[in-house]
Motif scaffolding. Sequence first.
Motif, PDB file in Angstrom:
ATOM      1  N   THR A 145       0.640  -1.554  -0.046  1.00 24.31           N
ATOM      2  CA  THR A 145      -0.428   0.336   0.150  1.00 24.31           C
ATOM      3  C   THR A 145       1.240   1.200   0.373  1.00 24.31           C
ATOM      4  O   THR A 145       0.532   2.562   0.189  1.00 24.31           O
ATOM      5  N   LYS A 148       1.993  10.474  -5.442  1.00 26.12           N
ATOM      6  CA  LYS A 148       1.578  11.592  -5.037  1.00 26.12           C
ATOM      7  C   LYS A 148       2.280  12.875  -4.886  1.00 26.12           C
ATOM      8  O   LYS A 148       3.903  11.914  -4.738  1.00 26.12           O
ATOM      9  N   LEU A 156      -3.053   6.613 -10.816  1.00 23.85           N
ATOM     10  CA  LEU A 156      -2.725   5.215 -10.890  1.00 23.85           C
ATOM     11  C   LEU A 156      -3.679   3.948 -10.076  1.00 23.85           C
ATOM     12  O   LEU A 156      -3.850   4.072  -9.313  1.00 23.85           O
ATOM     13  N   PRO A 181      -3.283   0.643  -9.393  1.00 23.53           N
ATOM     14  CA  PRO A 181      -2.492  -0.845  -9.336  1.00 23.53           C
ATOM     15  C   PRO A 181      -2.944  -1.665  -8.683  1.00 23.53           C
ATOM     16  O   PRO A 181      -4.186  -2.141  -7.933  1.00 23.53           O
ATOM     17  N   VAL A 241      -5.773  -2.763   0.217  1.00 23.98           N
ATOM     18  CA  VAL A 241      -6.043  -1.325  -0.057  1.00 23.98           C
ATOM     19  C   VAL A 241      -6.427  -1.450   1.962  1.00 23.98           C
ATOM     20  O   VAL A 241      -6.639  -1.838   2.785  1.00 23.98           O
ATOM     21  N   PHE A 290     -11.382   7.111   1.796  1.00 28.77           N
ATOM     22  CA  PHE A 290     -10.062   6.378   0.785  1.00 28.77           C
ATOM     23  C   PHE A 290      -9.401   7.519   0.025  1.00 28.77           C
ATOM     24  O   PHE A 290      -8.817   7.615  -0.359  1.00 28.77           O
ATOM     25  N   ASN A 341      -6.955  10.309  -0.196  1.00 26.57           N
ATOM     26  CA  ASN A 341      -5.675  10.619  -1.823  1.00 26.57           C
ATOM     27  C   ASN A 341      -6.130  12.085  -2.041  1.00 26.57           C
ATOM     28  O   ASN A 341      -5.080  12.305  -2.028  1.00 26.57           O
ATOM     29  N   LYS A 395     -10.657   1.821  -5.978  1.00 23.32           N
ATOM     30  CA  LYS A 395      -9.362   2.618  -6.159  1.00 23.32           C
ATOM     31  C   LYS A 395      -8.998   3.203  -7.579  1.00 23.32           C
ATOM     32  O   LYS A 395      -8.452   4.332  -7.023  1.00 23.32           O
TER      33      LYS A 395
END
Lengths: 248, 312, 308
Positions: free
Chosen positions: A86, A93, B87, B89, B94, B103, B107, B149
Motif C-alpha cells: 500500500t 502523490k 494510478l 495498481p 488497500v 480512502f 488520496n 481504487k
Amino acid sequence: MIVEVARVTARQLLGRRRTLVIGLLVVLPVLLALVYRVGGSENGSIAGDREFLAGLFDALIITILLPLVALLMGTAAFGAEIEDGTVIYLLAKPMGRLRLVLAKLAVAAGLTLILVGGSTLVAGLIVLAGVPDGLSLLVGYLVGVAAGTVIYGAVFVALSLVTGRALIAGLIYVLLWEGVLASLFAGIRVLSIRQYVLGIAAAAGVGGRVTADTLPVGSAIALGALVLVGAVVIAFRRLQSFEVPQAD
Amino acid sequence: MNDPMTPAPLAPIEVRNVSRWYGNVVAVNDISFSLGAGVTGLLGPNGAGKSTLLHLMSGFLRPSAGSVYVGGGPAWHRPELYRQVGLVPEREAVYSFLTGFEFARFNARLQGLPDPDRAATRAMDLVGLTDAQHRQIGTYSKGMRQRAKVAGALVHDPPVLLLDEPFNGMDPRQRLSMMELLGRMAGEGRTILFSSHILEEVERLAQQVLVVVAGRLAASGDFRAIRKLMTDRPHEFTVRSSDNRRLATALIGHPAVFGVELASGFLVVRSSDFAAFAGAIAGIARAAGVSLFELRPTDESLDRVFSYLVQR
Amino acid sequence: MTGQVTERTTAPGETAAGSIYDLGYQHYLGRRLGRRAAFVALYVESLRACFGLGRPGRSKIVPVGLLVIALLPAVIAIAVEALLGGIAGGRVRNPIRYDNYFGATFQILVLFVAAQGPELVGRDQRHHVLSLYFSRALKRLDYALAKLAALVSALLILLLLPQAAIFVGKVLGGKDVAAAFGDNVVLLPAIILSSVAAAIAMAALALALASLTPRRAYATAAIFAVFYISVAAAGIAHFAVHGDLGRYILLVAPTNILEGLTAWLFNAVPDAPLADAAIGGGIYALATLVLAGSAIAVLLRRYARIAA
C-alpha cells in the motif's frame, strides 16, 4: 499533505496489539519506581534515590526500552506499507520525498517520546519526590531520551527502507553492536547511539552521571547529529528511488 | 519539417526505446510508442512485461535504457508527475479499515487538493459507490474494491489514467460498468491505458492495442488493421454456397487461394491476398454456376491475431 | 461421445444427456500409520528445521553459526585443560566448568530460541497451513508438543555437545584417565538434569511467545525482550527492595532461575547477584517447574484455540 500522512501513520502505528505490548513495556519503569518507593525501609536517602534512578535509567530505559520502542515504531513507519504494497498509494502523490520521510520520522519519534519519555518522567517523579534539584536530573534524562528517539528513529526508518529485514537488523545492532561489542571494545563508543544519548543526558542534567567512559557532550551532539542527518538523507534517497519489487 | 533543436511536443505518454532488465532477465526489451487521448489496451500473456511497463510509466521503476515521458516530463524521479497521472495498481491491498469515502479523501488530501471532501464525493459518484461510500472497504466485494481504487485515482482529475489489470476478479456486470466508466473518461479527452490478458475485455473497450510478448512490442494500433498487416499468414474465410464442392474446385484454381477445406455444410478457404480474394470470389462463383449464401472471415478476432503474434 | 470409458459409475440422475465417468481416481485403501507416526514425522521435520536442514543455505547460517559459537568455549576449555592441567598440575581452576556453563553461554541459547522458535511456529501460521495439519491424524496438541519437543531437542544438542566435549577433554586430558573418568562421571546426572531443565524451560517460553504471532520478526523481538528485560528489571528491583521480597524478586527472570538451578545441581555457588540472594536450591527447582509449566500451558492453549 504532511498532516494527512502523519495522521494515517499514527493510526497505523497505534494499532491494537502493538500499542498494548509497548504499553506493557513502558509501564515497567513506573512499576519499579513504585516498588522502590513502597518497598524497602532503607530506601529514601537522597543519594540512594539518585543512584536508583540512574540505575533504572541506564540499565532499563536507555539500554533496552528506548531502542526497542524506537525500533518497533521506526521500522513500522514504512515497514507495514512496503510489505503489503500500500506504500504505492503514498508514493503516487506529488509530495516531496523528503517531506514524506520527515513526516513519518516525526510520528515515529513523537510516539516513542510520548511513551518512553512519559514513562521516564513518571518513574522519575515517583523516585525523586522530595529530592533537591532532582528535577534538573530528570530533565537531563528526558533530554537524553528525546535525543534518542530522534536519532534511533531516523536510523530505524532508514533501515526499514534499505532492507526487508529491518527489525532483525535493528535488534542485532542494539544487542550485539551496542551491547556486547561495546562492552568489549571501548573504541566502539564513538559509533554507538547509546553513547550519544548517555553523553547528552549526562551533560543536560545537573549532577548527572559523568563517568570516565562517557562521551564528552560536544562529541555526543556532533556525532548524534551526523548520524541523524545521514540517516534522513539515506532514507530520502531510497524513497526517491523506490522501485516496486520484481514480481514472480 | 521538425526543427531538431526544438523537440516535437510530447504526447501525454511517450515511451522511447525503453528497456528494463533484472540481472540476466530482460523484462522489457526496447519498446517505443506514444499514446494520446482515448483508451488503449495493453495486451499480453502473463509475464510478458505489462506490469513492468506500467510501473515504468508510473515512475515506480527506473528504465535500464531509454526514456519514459508521461504528462510532459520524465516519469522517473519526478513526484510532480502524479498531478497528471492517476494510478490503479494491481495488488489488492488497500487500507481496509477506511471507508470508501475516507480512502478517496485520503488520496485527495495527499494530492493537496483545496477541497478534499468535495473531490472525494465526486469521485465516489463517478465510480458509482455513493451508496456504499461510508462502509469500510474491508466489507466491499472485489468489484467494489476495484472501483474504490479507481475513485482514489480519479480524485484529482488526472488527464492520464494507468490501470493494471482493472477487471481482475470482476463479474460481467461489474466489468461492463467499469468499461462504461472508462469509455466515458476517454470521451472527456483523457489518455487511458489498461493492461489485461483477457482478449474479450480489450476487444470491447480499447480503441487501440499494444501487444506485448516476452518483453517486446509485437504490434500496436487497431487490431483489425494489425490483422491486415499480417500478410505472411493466410486469411481464413468461411463460405456457404449451393454447391460447396463445385465451388471448392473452382476456387483452388485461383492464384490468391492456396487452401480449401471441405467441412460439413461449409467451406474453409485460406487466401494469401485478402483484397484479391474478396474481389474475385463473386466472379468465380457465378462462373461455376454456384450461388453464394455466406462469406465470413473467421480469423479477424483479437483472439486469432493474438495467438498468431504470441507464436511468432 | 466416444470417450474411453473403463467403468461406468451409475450416478443417480444419470440421463441420456450426460453421465459421469470413472477416471480411475482411487481411494487409498492401504495401511495408514496413524497419530503416533504423524507426531514423530512432525518432530523430525521440525528438528531438522531448527538447524536449517532442508532449507536454503541462508537458513542454516544462524543456527549452525550459533552451534559453532557454542562449541567454541568447550574447545577452548579442553585446550586450556590440556595445557594447564599438564603444566600447573591442576592448581589453576579452569574458568569454564560445568556449573557455570549455563551462565557463560545462555546468551547463545537465547539467540538460538529467538531465531529458530519463530521459524518453527511462525511460518505455518503465516501461510495459513494449520488447517492442513489439523485435518489429519495429528491432533492440535500433538502439533504443539511435537514442535516443542523438537526445539527442546535442538537446545539439548546445543547444550550437551559442548559439555560432552568438556567431559571428554577433562577425562582424556588428565594424567590418570580412570580417576578422571570417575571424577567426572559422578557429575553426569547434574549435567544432564541441568541441561534438560534449561532446554525445556527456554524452549517452552520461546515457543509460547512465538506462537502468539505469525510475524517472525516481532516474535524474535518479543523473545529477546522477555529474556533481557526480565534480567534488567529483576536486577533493579533486587536493588530497590530489601528483605525477602528483594531476594526472591530475582526469580522473575528466567535466566536467573536457570542459572541458580544449574549452580545448585552442581553444589556450586552461582555468580552475583544470585550468590548474595542465597535462595535455596529447592526454590530454584520449583521456580523452574512453574516457568516451564506455565509456558507449556500457554503454548497448548494457544494451539487449542487458534483459528485454523
